[in-house]
Scaffold this motif. Sequence first.
Motif, PDB file in Angstrom:
ATOM      1  N   TYR A  97      -5.601  -1.589  17.921  1.00 29.83           N
ATOM      2  CA  TYR A  97      -5.033  -2.302  16.735  1.00 29.83           C
ATOM      3  C   TYR A  97      -3.396  -2.068  16.739  1.00 29.83           C
ATOM      4  O   TYR A  97      -2.759  -3.009  16.163  1.00 29.83           O
ATOM      5  N   TYR A 101       0.891  -3.953  16.686  1.00 30.51           N
ATOM      6  CA  TYR A 101       2.202  -3.239  15.945  1.00 30.51           C
ATOM      7  C   TYR A 101       3.410  -2.940  17.117  1.00 30.51           C
ATOM      8  O   TYR A 101       4.501  -3.516  16.464  1.00 30.51           O
ATOM      9  N   LEU A 147      -3.046  -7.552   7.065  1.00 31.20           N
ATOM     10  CA  LEU A 147      -3.606  -7.032   5.780  1.00 31.20           C
ATOM     11  C   LEU A 147      -3.541  -8.177   4.599  1.00 31.20           C
ATOM     12  O   LEU A 147      -3.929  -8.048   3.790  1.00 31.20           O
ATOM     13  N   ASN A 149      -1.181  -9.002   2.737  1.00 30.41           N
ATOM     14  CA  ASN A 149      -0.693  -8.311   1.572  1.00 30.41           C
ATOM     15  C   ASN A 149       0.831  -8.121   1.412  1.00 30.41           C
ATOM     16  O   ASN A 149       1.411  -7.202   2.324  1.00 30.41           O
ATOM     17  N   MET A 151       2.616  -6.967  -0.519  1.00 33.93           N
ATOM     18  CA  MET A 151       3.209  -5.556  -1.148  1.00 33.93           C
ATOM     19  C   MET A 151       3.707  -4.497  -0.180  1.00 33.93           C
ATOM     20  O   MET A 151       4.309  -3.555  -0.751  1.00 33.93           O
ATOM     21  N   TYR A 155       7.574  -0.834   1.185  1.00 30.45           N
ATOM     22  CA  TYR A 155       8.264   0.043   2.222  1.00 30.45           C
ATOM     23  C   TYR A 155       9.513  -0.204   2.810  1.00 30.45           C
ATOM     24  O   TYR A 155      10.218   0.548   3.481  1.00 30.45           O
TER      25      TYR A 155
ATOM     26  N   SER B 100       1.443   0.687  -3.951  1.00 27.06           N
ATOM     27  CA  SER B 100       0.291   0.451  -3.033  1.00 27.06           C
ATOM     28  C   SER B 100       0.026   1.662  -2.054  1.00 27.06           C
ATOM     29  O   SER B 100       1.015   2.415  -2.027  1.00 27.06           O
ATOM     30  N   ILE B 101      -1.283   2.021  -1.928  1.00 29.30           N
ATOM     31  CA  ILE B 101      -1.519   2.926  -0.840  1.00 29.30           C
ATOM     32  C   ILE B 101      -2.206   2.136   0.361  1.00 29.30           C
ATOM     33  O   ILE B 101      -3.096   1.399  -0.170  1.00 29.30           O
ATOM     34  N   ILE B 102      -2.032   2.344   1.481  1.00 31.77           N
ATOM     35  CA  ILE B 102      -2.191   1.408   2.700  1.00 31.77           C
ATOM     36  C   ILE B 102      -2.725   2.181   3.561  1.00 31.77           C
ATOM     37  O   ILE B 102      -2.353   3.572   4.128  1.00 31.77           O
ATOM     38  N   CYS B 103      -4.089   1.880   4.094  1.00 31.21           N
ATOM     39  CA  CYS B 103      -4.549   2.561   5.354  1.00 31.21           C
ATOM     40  C   CYS B 103      -4.803   1.486   6.365  1.00 31.21           C
ATOM     41  O   CYS B 103      -5.569   0.717   6.175  1.00 31.21           O
ATOM     42  N   LEU B 104      -3.948   1.811   7.536  1.00 26.24           N
ATOM     43  CA  LEU B 104      -3.805   0.518   8.487  1.00 26.24           C
ATOM     44  C   LEU B 104      -5.017   0.674   9.421  1.00 26.24           C
ATOM     45  O   LEU B 104      -5.521  -0.439   9.651  1.00 26.24           O
ATOM     46  N   VAL B 108      -7.233  -1.145   4.669  1.00 22.13           N
ATOM     47  CA  VAL B 108      -7.625  -0.973   3.166  1.00 22.13           C
ATOM     48  C   VAL B 108      -6.129  -0.783   2.316  1.00 22.13           C
ATOM     49  O   VAL B 108      -5.263  -0.095   2.818  1.00 22.13           O
ATOM     50  N   VAL B 109      -6.074  -1.586   1.382  1.00 25.82           N
ATOM     51  CA  VAL B 109      -5.001  -1.715   0.635  1.00 25.82           C
ATOM     52  C   VAL B 109      -5.453  -1.454  -0.944  1.00 25.82           C
ATOM     53  O   VAL B 109      -6.257  -2.144  -1.275  1.00 25.82           O
TER      54      VAL B 109
END
Lengths: 185, 124
Positions: A97, A101, A147, A149, A151, A155, B100-104, B108-109
């Motif tokens: 994965y 990136y 994702l 997302n 949001m 970052y 937000s908390i992100i786990c790539l 998971v977001v």
Amino acid sequence: MQRPDSRKKEAEEKLSDGKKAQPFYKKVPLYGMLVALAMVLSYVEAQIPVFYYVPGMKLGLTNLVIIMALYRLGEKDALLLNMLRIVLVSITFSNVYSLWYSLAGGILSFIVMVLLKKTQKFSVMGVSVAGAVAHNFGQILVAVTVLSNSMLLYYFPVLLLSGTVSGFLIGLLGAKLMKHINYGG
Amino acid sequence: MSTRLKKADGILIVFILFIAAAIFIWYDAGREQGQVVVVQVSGKEMARFPLKEDRTYTIKGKDGGSNYMLIKDGKVRVDDASCPDLLCKKQGAISQVGQSIICLPNQVVIAIQGEGAKTDATAG
């Protein structure tokens, strides 16, 4: 004031022409070593935990190899090295994965660096800063897509700042190293 | 190779810093205390909880991964996870709208939403 500058530029061009004319058997060991160096730097960087508090934030040590290749060996060869190290690092140190990136960041960053270098208006530091920021941007775009997302863009300003600082330092280090190293000779 | 900065370098760096500052200010203007915790996996919403009620929840992420989520004192954080880097844990507690908390690795977001969002306390 202009003469020594243009003479230097000529000398540099001659140098890179000379490198391109290098026979294949001479390139293989040099490029092998450079890819290995890039991989080792990736690994070293992964051992520095402080850069992982924000996803995507990093020092960009590997870009040292890529930016020096870009200036010393030419665009095509730097692109080859870049692709090789991205694929090899993903296979060796992380999972599939992360390949996407790295690819998105690596390719976008490379395109931006080549374009800025071609204008000849930027120093190595400027090119490196733009490369670092483009790398962050490419990765965040993939993250937003994967994702679904938006949001994650939260970052981005943090990454802009960290990318500018780390990109500048890597560029400065690269420029200083290139003063002293004449590889491929 | 010269280590001297050129004019274009300065313009580039100022431009980048300007954009960063602009986005910061833009985010800051829209900041408010969140009401709802929304959990997404691979872009799909899995659960939502009110931020006021303390509770724990184990998120089932992609490829069998899991994140252990904790809501306490109006803040949410990830306490443990199956991923090796534990980035989600290091990101700390969040409570503001838009954070937000992100786990790539687990895709998971965990995001915070404001008052307008509906709450389904029975989920999960």
